[in-house]
Design an enzyme around this catalytic site. Structure first.
Site, mmCIF file in Angstrom:
data_model
loop_
_atom_site.group_PDB
_atom_site.id
_atom_site.type_symbol
_atom_site.label_atom_id
_atom_site.label_comp_id
_atom_site.label_asym_id
_atom_site.label_seq_id
_atom_site.Cartn_x
_atom_site.Cartn_y
_atom_site.Cartn_z
ATOM 1 N N GLU A 109 73.767 85.698 11.704
ATOM 2 C CA GLU A 109 73.960 87.011 11.085
ATOM 3 C C GLU A 109 72.992 87.179 9.912
ATOM 4 O OE1 GLU A 109 77.696 87.775 8.935
ATOM 5 O OE2 GLU A 109 77.730 89.713 9.960
ATOM 6 N N GLU A 115 88.601 88.858 8.565
ATOM 7 C CA GLU A 115 87.662 89.765 9.251
ATOM 8 C C GLU A 115 86.282 89.284 8.826
ATOM 9 O OE1 GLU A 115 85.091 92.250 9.893
ATOM 10 O OE2 GLU A 115 86.106 93.773 8.657
ATOM 11 N N LYS A 120 91.193 91.119 -5.044
ATOM 12 C CA LYS A 120 89.964 90.712 -5.739
ATOM 13 C C LYS A 120 88.759 91.371 -5.068
ATOM 14 C CE LYS A 120 86.887 87.602 -5.430
ATOM 15 N NZ LYS A 120 85.688 88.388 -5.817
ATOM 16 N N CYS A 172 79.346 94.139 9.231
ATOM 17 C CA CYS A 172 79.635 92.948 10.025
ATOM 18 C C CYS A 172 79.477 93.247 11.510
ATOM 19 C CB CYS A 172 81.016 92.419 9.703
ATOM 20 S SG CYS A 172 82.239 93.698 9.612
HETATM 21 P P1 ADP Z 1 78.570 87.471 0.931
HETATM 22 O O1 ADP Z 1 78.017 86.096 1.202
HETATM 23 O O2 ADP Z 1 78.050 88.475 1.852
HETATM 24 O O3 ADP Z 1 78.527 87.887 -0.512
HETATM 25 P P2 ADP Z 1 81.178 86.400 0.847
HETATM 26 O O4 ADP Z 1 81.925 85.991 2.052
HETATM 27 O O5 ADP Z 1 80.577 85.334 -0.009
HETATM 28 O O6 ADP Z 1 80.088 87.417 1.317
HETATM 29 O O7 ADP Z 1 82.059 87.312 -0.100
HETATM 30 C C1 ADP Z 1 83.135 88.109 0.293
HETATM 31 C C2 ADP Z 1 84.232 87.984 -0.723
HETATM 32 O O8 ADP Z 1 84.674 86.637 -0.768
HETATM 33 C C3 ADP Z 1 83.836 88.330 -2.157
HETATM 34 O O9 ADP Z 1 84.924 88.995 -2.795
HETATM 35 C C4 ADP Z 1 83.606 86.968 -2.784
HETATM 36 O O10 ADP Z 1 83.801 86.962 -4.181
HETATM 37 C C5 ADP Z 1 84.677 86.162 -2.095
HETATM 38 N N1 ADP Z 1 84.439 84.701 -2.078
HETATM 39 C C6 ADP Z 1 83.248 84.046 -2.057
HETATM 40 N N2 ADP Z 1 83.452 82.710 -2.067
HETATM 41 C C7 ADP Z 1 84.784 82.508 -2.088
HETATM 42 C C8 ADP Z 1 85.626 81.348 -2.092
HETATM 43 N N3 ADP Z 1 85.114 80.108 -2.082
HETATM 44 N N4 ADP Z 1 86.958 81.529 -2.101
HETATM 45 C C9 ADP Z 1 87.498 82.763 -2.090
HETATM 46 N N5 ADP Z 1 86.768 83.896 -2.096
HETATM 47 C C10 ADP Z 1 85.429 83.782 -2.089
#
Ligand code: ADP
Length: 500
Positions: free
Chosen positions: A404, A273, A198, A307
């Site tokens: 961060e 990560e 995804k 990161c």
């Molecule tokens: P940022 O806050 O920098 O956008 P995220 O950690 O939210 O970084 O996003 C990294 C990835 O995790 C993206 O592919 C996002 O769609 C996914 N993501 C965000 N929230 C969830 C969740 N609750 N469960 C699984 N994947 C998630």
């Protein structure tokens, strides 16, 4: 900040963006079960760049089913390791052949300069697949002599096998969209796993382009499935799915914790990560030109959306003003503009949310007494641009020093000696990376030992190689990406014991 039309520069990219992009499930390009789509934006204008099928639980179910079938009964597991390696190598060749299209897609979707995508993102992705292709034939176990005390005189022949963990869910971020897909897919495929990937909702396009090449390379159907969609829906469904054997995640520490919770249902394996707040330490005996350039690029590369960005700059007191003014000079000279503009050195942040988040951090820093000696504001009439910023008058307690920011903002602080510095540098929940700048080789390696970080760069920063493991101490993650280490994420050990 003039706008450049995509159609003018690369017609192949323009035609890719024209049609709504579908998701890849079981070797077919399909619409979402719900029929829904979502927009991907050009962060340099805020305008819609492309429309993409919006995956959700139902699509994740179908993709996991395809991956399960491909793992349990498809041709993938019957292939020799060498055949698997050749497919991965072929994928690398195809990415190389389409390098320009990938560079344009990355620049448009993420905002990064085209020159950077060409020089770093795409070739690193190619290298990663080539490096991993070589591992397929080297996933060896051991033979183990036994000395079982309660069967005196018995002889055994015992060995271990390294077997793939099975169906893997991979959730990736938006800062290096193609490269993060490569970091995840390469070792999973080398290990013989099948995958549901995804991509981040902000940057789904290069992963979908990669899907086309995965089909062209000849991977059997269902081995790689790509489901774009939002984190809270598609991502959460993938992390929680009971037929997924392992989830690999790159993103924020906050979401990393949600992934761990989601994985408890079937105790799937988890690798993470996550974030960082990396200390970058300049000693007074460093080569000043090299250290100043290095300190600037450690934070401003990829607009600080790394990161491992060197976001806490600790400088030995005697050279503090020189280094900080040097970094500020560099910050002021960085040309900020749209990624496709050949003059651009720093593009926009990826999204309006990210820009607002960075600006909130700047406000918080100012309200706690920090001062910007370069930058400090958003910029441009449209798009999500933030000036490269150097903060001084900061202290270890401020949010801008502890949390961060994920933007082009460095907080600089003086220190007096290593004894004082090390506990301060380590006083953070993260432990992803660190930098040390000195001409004293012993001091450099002593620092490398004392800093709590998964990577320590000495007189360099942001050096990545497919062979070099990368990952976090403390709340920066579990497991390692790349190198030999990453194969542990995707294999499990079977012990076989035969009485002979
Ligand atoms: P940022 O806050 O920098 O956008 P995220 O950690 O939210 O970084 O996003 C990294 C990835 O995790 C993206 O592919 C996002 O769609 C996914 N993501 C965000 N929230 C969830 C969740 N609750 N469960 C699984 N994947 C998630």
């Amino acid at each position: 900040m003039g706008t450049i039309s995509v159609a003018q520069v690369d017609p192949r990219v323009a035609s890719f963006l024209e049609k709504p992009r579908k998701m890849l499930i079981n070797g077919n390009w399909v619409d979402a079960v719900s029929g829904k789509t979502f927009p991907s934006y050009d962060p340099s204008t805020g305008e819609v760049l492309a429309t993409v099928a919006e995956g959700d639980r139902a699509d994740i179910d179908l993709a996991v089913k395809a991956a399960r079938q491909a793992f349990d009964s498809g041709p993938w597991r019957k292939m020799s390791a060498s055949e698997r390696g050749r497919l991965i190598w072929k994928l690398a060749d195809l990415i190389e052949a389409h390098a320009e299209e990938f560079a344009y897609l990355e620049s448009l979707d993420n905002g990064k300069p085209l020159t950077v995508a060409r020089a770093a993102d795409v070739p690193l992705a190619v290298d990663l697949f080539r490096y991993m292709a070589g591992w397929t034939t080297k996933l060896e176990g051991n033979t183990i002599p036994l000395s079982v005390p309660y069967t005196p005189g018995a002889k055994y022949f015992s060995y271990t096998l390294r077997e793939p963990v099975g169906v893997v869910g991979q959730i990736i971020p938006w800062n290096f969209p193609l490269l993060m897909a490569a970091w995840k897919l390469g070792p999973a495929l080398a290990s013989g796993c099948t995958v549901v990937l995804k991509p981040a909702e902000q940057t789904p396009l290069s992963a979908l382009k990669l899907g086309e090449l995965i089909i062209e390379a000849g991977f059997p159907e269902g081995v790689v499935n790509i489901v774009p969609g939002y984190g809270e829906t598609a991502g959460a469904a993938l992390a929680a799915h009971n037929d997924v054997d392992k989830v690999a995640f790159t993103g924020s520490t906050e979401v990393g914790k949600l992934i761990v919770h989601a994985a408890t249902g079937n105790l799937k394996r988890v690798s993470l990560e996550l974030g960082g707040k990396s200390p970058n330490v300049v000693f007074k005996d460093a080569d000043m030109d090299v250290a100043i350039s290095g300190a600037a690029s450690s934070i401003f590369f990829n607009h600080g959306q790394c990161c491992c960005a060197g976001s806490r700059l600790y400088v030995e007191k005697a050279v503090f003003d020189q280094v900080v003014e040097g970094v500020a000079e560099k910050a002021k000279k960085i040309r900020v503009g749209p990624g496709l503009d050949a003059n651009t050195q720093m593009g926009p942040l990826v999204s309006v949310e990210q820009m607002d988040r960075v600006c909130r951090y700047l406000e918080s820093g100012f309200s706690q007494g920090a001062k910007a000696i370069a930058g400090g504001h958003k910029t441009g009439e449209k798009g999500y641009f933030v000036e490269p910023t150097v903060l001084v008058d900061t202290n270890d307690q401020m949010k801008v020093v502890q949390e961060e920011i994920f933007g082009p903002v460095v907080a600089a602080m003086p220190f007096t000696d290593p004894e004082e510095l090390v506990p301060r540098a380590n006083d953070n929940v993260y432990g992803l990376a660190a930098g040390v700048w000195t001409r004293d080789i012993s001091k450099a390696h002593r620092m490398a030992e004392q800093l709590q970080a998964g990577t320590v760069w000495i007189n360099c920063y942001n050096i990545f190689d497919a062979a070099l493991p990368f990952g976090g101490y403390k709340q920066s993650g579990w497991g390692r990406e790349m190198g030999h280490d990453v194969l542990n994420n995707y294999t499990q050990t079977k012990a076989v014991c035969a009485r002979i």
